[in-house]
Write a protein that holds these residues in place. Sequence first.
Motif, PDB file in Angstrom:
ATOM      1  N   THR A 195      -8.009   3.357   3.149  1.00 19.37           N
ATOM      2  CA  THR A 195      -8.803   3.978   2.089  1.00 19.37           C
ATOM      3  C   THR A 195     -10.238   3.463   2.094  1.00 19.37           C
ATOM      4  O   THR A 195     -11.088   4.040   1.429  1.00 19.37           O
ATOM      5  CB  THR A 195      -8.170   3.707   0.714  1.00 19.37           C
ATOM      6  N   HIS A 196     -10.503   2.363   2.811  1.00 19.83           N
ATOM      7  CA  HIS A 196     -11.827   1.754   2.872  1.00 19.83           C
ATOM      8  C   HIS A 196     -12.133   1.296   4.299  1.00 19.83           C
ATOM      9  O   HIS A 196     -11.217   1.019   5.068  1.00 19.83           O
ATOM     10  CB  HIS A 196     -11.914   0.520   1.964  1.00 19.83           C
TER      11      HIS A 196
ATOM     12  N   SER B  42      -0.259   4.155   1.442  1.00 20.25           N
ATOM     13  CA  SER B  42      -0.720   5.009   2.528  1.00 20.25           C
ATOM     14  C   SER B  42      -0.865   4.216   3.810  1.00 20.25           C
ATOM     15  O   SER B  42      -1.261   3.054   3.793  1.00 20.25           O
ATOM     16  CB  SER B  42      -2.081   5.611   2.158  1.00 20.25           C
TER      17      SER B  42
ATOM     18  N   SER C  25     -10.632  -2.597   8.175  1.00 21.27           N
ATOM     19  CA  SER C  25     -10.209  -1.506   7.304  1.00 21.27           C
ATOM     20  C   SER C  25      -9.526  -2.076   6.080  1.00 21.27           C
ATOM     21  O   SER C  25      -9.073  -3.223   6.085  1.00 21.27           O
ATOM     22  CB  SER C  25      -9.224  -0.596   8.045  1.00 21.27           C
TER      23      SER C  25
ATOM     24  N   LEU D 240      -6.815  -4.909  -2.931  1.00 22.97           N
ATOM     25  CA  LEU D 240      -6.902  -4.308  -1.607  1.00 22.97           C
ATOM     26  C   LEU D 240      -6.244  -5.211  -0.583  1.00 22.97           C
ATOM     27  O   LEU D 240      -6.266  -6.435  -0.724  1.00 22.97           O
ATOM     28  CB  LEU D 240      -8.366  -4.143  -1.173  1.00 22.97           C
TER      29      LEU D 240
ATOM     30  N   ARG E 101      -2.900   5.343   6.120  1.00 22.75           N
ATOM     31  CA  ARG E 101      -4.293   5.591   6.473  1.00 22.75           C
ATOM     32  C   ARG E 101      -5.204   4.739   5.583  1.00 22.75           C
ATOM     33  O   ARG E 101      -5.043   4.724   4.360  1.00 22.75           O
ATOM     34  CB  ARG E 101      -4.592   7.068   6.277  1.00 22.75           C
TER      35      ARG E 101
ATOM     36  N   TRP F 143      -6.912  -1.048   2.444  1.00 26.12           N
ATOM     37  CA  TRP F 143      -5.990  -0.156   1.768  1.00 26.12           C
ATOM     38  C   TRP F 143      -5.859  -0.581   0.314  1.00 26.12           C
ATOM     39  O   TRP F 143      -5.711  -1.762   0.022  1.00 26.12           O
ATOM     40  CB  TRP F 143      -4.601  -0.241   2.400  1.00 26.12           C
ATOM     41  N   ASP F 144      -5.885   0.395  -0.612  1.00 23.69           N
ATOM     42  CA  ASP F 144      -5.647   0.119  -2.027  1.00 23.69           C
ATOM     43  C   ASP F 144      -4.221  -0.375  -2.228  1.00 23.69           C
ATOM     44  O   ASP F 144      -3.303   0.110  -1.572  1.00 23.69           O
ATOM     45  CB  ASP F 144      -5.809   1.392  -2.870  1.00 23.69           C
TER      46      ASP F 144
ATOM     47  N   LYS G  69      -3.370  -0.504  -7.904  1.00 18.74           N
ATOM     48  CA  LYS G  69      -4.827  -0.298  -8.010  1.00 18.74           C
ATOM     49  C   LYS G  69      -5.586  -1.537  -8.482  1.00 18.74           C
ATOM     50  O   LYS G  69      -6.724  -1.449  -8.903  1.00 18.74           O
ATOM     51  CB  LYS G  69      -5.161   0.886  -8.928  1.00 18.74           C
TER      52      LYS G  69
ATOM     53  N   THR H 263       0.836  -1.184   0.000  1.00 20.62           N
ATOM     54  CA  THR H 263       0.000   0.000   0.000  1.00 20.62           C
ATOM     55  C   THR H 263       0.872   1.235   0.000  1.00 20.62           C
ATOM     56  O   THR H 263       2.020   1.207   0.414  1.00 20.62           O
ATOM     57  CB  THR H 263      -0.938   0.020   1.218  1.00 20.62           C
TER      58      THR H 263
END
Length: 68
Positions: A14-15, A10, A36, A46, A12, A38-39, A43, A8
């Motif tokens: 994303t979902h 990030s 939680s 997840l 933080r 993350w992308d 792309k 990932t």
Amino acid sequence: MMTTPTETTSKRPTHSVYILKPRADCSESDWIKVGSGWDHGDKDGLNLSLTVLGQNIPVIIRRNKPKA
């Protein structure tokens, strides 16, 4: 910074991941957050972190690719 396809970009999420619990007294459901997501850097997927019975369960989702 180089990332592999399943890393990932990030820290933080994303979902957010929810389960739906039907209510007995009406037609609506309660949304209960269970994790939680993350992308992936590419792309095409997840990374999910689910909390089930007090355990953190990692789940990786990847997009299906057509067979050659």
